[in-house]
Each structure stands twice: as structure tokens, then as C-alpha cells.
Design a protein around this motif. Structure first.
Motif, PDB file in Angstrom:
ATOM      1  N   LYS A  32       1.421  -1.122   0.022  1.00 48.73           N
ATOM      2  CA  LYS A  32      -0.060  -0.259   0.603  1.00 48.73           C
ATOM      3  C   LYS A  32       0.925   1.589   0.143  1.00 48.73           C
ATOM      4  CE  LYS A  32      -3.747  -2.762   1.925  1.00 48.73           C
ATOM      5  NZ  LYS A  32      -2.560  -3.383   2.441  1.00 48.73           N
ATOM      6  N   ILE A  33      -0.084   2.495   0.135  1.00 47.26           N
ATOM      7  CA  ILE A  33       0.833   3.573  -0.491  1.00 47.26           C
ATOM      8  C   ILE A  33       0.852   4.600   0.696  1.00 47.26           C
ATOM      9  CG2 ILE A  33       1.803   5.665  -2.068  1.00 47.26           C
ATOM     10  CD1 ILE A  33       1.746   4.147  -4.234  1.00 47.26           C
ATOM     11  N   LEU A  34      -0.709   4.844   0.941  1.00 45.40           N
ATOM     12  CA  LEU A  34      -0.976   5.475   2.100  1.00 45.40           C
ATOM     13  C   LEU A  34      -0.847   4.561   3.141  1.00 45.40           C
ATOM     14  CD1 LEU A  34      -3.403   8.287  -0.407  1.00 45.40           C
ATOM     15  CD2 LEU A  34      -1.279   8.399   0.725  1.00 45.40           C
ATOM     16  N   CYS A  35      -1.846   3.983   2.879  1.00 42.29           N
ATOM     17  CA  CYS A  35      -2.769   3.010   4.380  1.00 42.29           C
ATOM     18  C   CYS A  35      -0.952   2.369   4.927  1.00 42.29           C
ATOM     19  CB  CYS A  35      -3.395   2.075   4.012  1.00 42.29           C
ATOM     20  SG  CYS A  35      -4.471   2.926   3.537  1.00 42.29           S
ATOM     21  N   TRP A  39      -4.849  -3.048   9.839  1.00 40.91           N
ATOM     22  CA  TRP A  39      -6.421  -2.597   9.696  1.00 40.91           C
ATOM     23  C   TRP A  39      -7.397  -2.608  10.782  1.00 40.91           C
ATOM     24  CZ3 TRP A  39      -9.715  -6.354   9.671  1.00 40.91           C
ATOM     25  CH2 TRP A  39      -9.195  -7.766   9.233  1.00 40.91           C
ATOM     26  N   LEU A  40      -8.042  -1.710  11.122  1.00 37.83           N
ATOM     27  CA  LEU A  40      -9.558  -1.921  11.839  1.00 37.83           C
ATOM     28  C   LEU A  40     -10.655  -2.830  11.580  1.00 37.83           C
ATOM     29  CD1 LEU A  40      -9.861   1.554  13.479  1.00 37.83           C
ATOM     30  CD2 LEU A  40      -8.346  -0.746  14.162  1.00 37.83           C
ATOM     31  N   GLU A  41     -11.305  -2.726  10.325  1.00 38.44           N
ATOM     32  CA  GLU A  41     -12.418  -3.313   9.959  1.00 38.44           C
ATOM     33  C   GLU A  41     -12.461  -3.497   8.512  1.00 38.44           C
ATOM     34  OE1 GLU A  41     -16.175  -0.704  10.658  1.00 38.44           O
ATOM     35  OE2 GLU A  41     -14.757   0.066  12.270  1.00 38.44           O
ATOM     36  N   LYS A  42     -12.431  -4.960   7.702  1.00 35.99           N
ATOM     37  CA  LYS A  42     -13.049  -5.645   7.532  1.00 35.99           C
ATOM     38  C   LYS A  42     -14.173  -5.704   6.336  1.00 35.99           C
ATOM     39  CE  LYS A  42     -10.656  -8.793   3.836  1.00 35.99           C
ATOM     40  NZ  LYS A  42      -9.294  -9.498   4.091  1.00 35.99           N
ATOM     41  N   TYR A  43     -14.434  -5.337   4.763  1.00 34.35           N
ATOM     42  CA  TYR A  43     -15.410  -5.369   4.556  1.00 34.35           C
ATOM     43  C   TYR A  43     -15.416  -5.653   3.635  1.00 34.35           C
ATOM     44  CZ  TYR A  43     -17.735  -2.421   8.337  1.00 34.35           C
ATOM     45  OH  TYR A  43     -17.793  -1.270   9.334  1.00 34.35           O
ATOM     46  N   PHE A  44     -16.082  -7.215   3.040  1.00 30.49           N
ATOM     47  CA  PHE A  44     -15.916  -7.759   1.263  1.00 30.49           C
ATOM     48  C   PHE A  44     -17.099  -8.646   0.918  1.00 30.49           C
ATOM     49  CE2 PHE A  44     -14.975 -11.644  -0.385  1.00 30.49           C
ATOM     50  CZ  PHE A  44     -13.984 -12.164  -1.274  1.00 30.49           C
ATOM     51  N   LYS A  59     -10.935  -1.953   3.829  1.00 25.96           N
ATOM     52  CA  LYS A  59     -10.440  -2.107   4.661  1.00 25.96           C
ATOM     53  C   LYS A  59      -9.855  -0.628   5.253  1.00 25.96           C
ATOM     54  CE  LYS A  59      -7.398  -6.130   3.389  1.00 25.96           C
ATOM     55  NZ  LYS A  59      -6.136  -6.753   3.809  1.00 25.96           N
ATOM     56  N   LEU A  60     -10.854  -0.422   7.040  1.00 25.60           N
ATOM     57  CA  LEU A  60     -10.538   0.912   7.430  1.00 25.60           C
ATOM     58  C   LEU A  60      -9.231   0.473   8.335  1.00 25.60           C
ATOM     59  CD1 LEU A  60     -14.114   1.644   7.985  1.00 25.60           C
ATOM     60  CD2 LEU A  60     -12.860   1.939   5.811  1.00 25.60           C
ATOM     61  N   PHE A  68      -9.409   0.472  -0.686  1.00 25.42           N
ATOM     62  CA  PHE A  68     -10.528  -0.320  -1.583  1.00 25.42           C
ATOM     63  C   PHE A  68      -9.656  -1.277  -2.617  1.00 25.42           C
ATOM     64  CE2 PHE A  68     -13.641  -0.915  -4.844  1.00 25.42           C
ATOM     65  CZ  PHE A  68     -14.797  -1.266  -3.975  1.00 25.42           C
ATOM     66  N   LYS A  69      -9.731  -2.666  -3.110  1.00 21.69           N
ATOM     67  CA  LYS A  69     -10.008  -3.161  -4.232  1.00 21.69           C
ATOM     68  C   LYS A  69     -11.084  -4.000  -4.735  1.00 21.69           C
ATOM     69  CE  LYS A  69      -8.340  -7.733  -3.388  1.00 21.69           C
ATOM     70  NZ  LYS A  69      -7.343  -8.477  -3.285  1.00 21.69           N
ATOM     71  N   ASN A  70     -10.603  -3.617  -5.866  1.00 22.35           N
ATOM     72  CA  ASN A  70     -11.939  -3.704  -6.846  1.00 22.35           C
ATOM     73  C   ASN A  70     -11.116  -4.699  -8.066  1.00 22.35           C
ATOM     74  OD1 ASN A  70     -13.937  -4.225  -8.066  1.00 22.35           O
ATOM     75  ND2 ASN A  70     -14.614  -2.276  -8.559  1.00 22.35           N
TER      76      ASN A  70
END
Length: 137
Positions: A32-35, A39-44, A59-60, A68-70
């Protein structure tokens, strides 16, 4: 001179030199570049669109950054789009401020294409904060 840019969704495309990304930069390996950090939370979610499977992961991170990965992974050459930026949470609403987008396609590009972006996405939390709803890029 004196011009203004209006609107929330503007994209600035720049060609970054190789030294601007962490090396070796392989998006599929979780770079990752900015993160930074854990991570605290993950949604999939996974969906079938036409003949291809689309997977999305959000991921937050604790410093109010998101990743965010698409990905389109079957029925052709794998294609991945990644977004990084900041987020704001107010009650049941989550606003993502997309700052960076990079795309990668297996066998076609060895290095990802990077874009500076200025886009906002609003999402809403469902029951017990375990689901998110909204339109994502």
C-alpha cells in the motif's frame, strides 16, 4: 489565472517516476502507498457480473485512511483497481475520499498505473455495523 475548479469529482492523471512507489511495488502482494499498519475493520463481497466474478474489499485503518480493492479475477486476464484515501464516519454514514487510484493487469503491466484522484463515495452501515451499502467505483 484566477480560475476555479468546481465539483467534488475531479481526476488529475500524472505519470509518476519509479522512485515514487515503494519497491518492489506489487499491488497483489498487499503493498500500500498511503495506508500503514494493521487495519481496524474489513468488509468483503463477491458478485457475478456478466461472465466475470467481481470481488471487493474495503479496509479501514486507525489513522482514518482506507484501502479499497476491486478485482475481476475469472473469465479473462485478471484486472485489479485499488483506491486509497481518507474516510469520515458520522453515525451510520461513511464517506470515503478517494485520493489515489492504481490499476494493474496481470501479464500486461509490470508496474501499476497511478492516478491522483479527488472523488467522494458515501456508504451507509446496516444492522449492527456489519454491512455497508452504497455504490463504489
Amino acid at each position: 489565472k484566477g480560475g476555479n475548479i468546481t465539483g467534488d469529482n475531479k481526476t488529475i492523471k500524472v505519470k509518476l517516476p519509479e522512485f515514487a512507489t515503494p519497491l518492489p511495488f506489487k499491488p497483489r502482494q498487499g503493498k500500500k502507498i498511503l495506508c500503514k499498519g494493521k487495519w481496524l475493520e474489513k468488509y468483503f463481497t463477491e458478485e457475478k457480473v456478466s461472465t466475470r466474478k467481481v470481488s471487493m474489499t474495503l479496509k479501514l485503518y486507525p489513522d482514518n485512511r482506507f484501502y479499497f480493492k476491486n478485482s475481476l479475477t475469472d473469465g479473462g486476464t485478471p484486472y485489479l483497481a485499488f483506491f486509497e484515501g481518507s474516510y469520515t464516519r458520522k453515525g451510520q454514514s461513511l464517506t470515503l475520499h478517494h485520493c489515489l487510484k492504481y490499476t494493474w493487469q496481470e501479464g500486461i503491466r509490470e508496474r501499476p498505473t497511478l492516478e491522483a484522484v479527488n472523488k467522494f463515495t458515501k456508504l451507509g452501515f446496516g444492522d449492527r455495523d456489519v454491512t455497508l451499502a452504497g455504490q463504489v467505483p
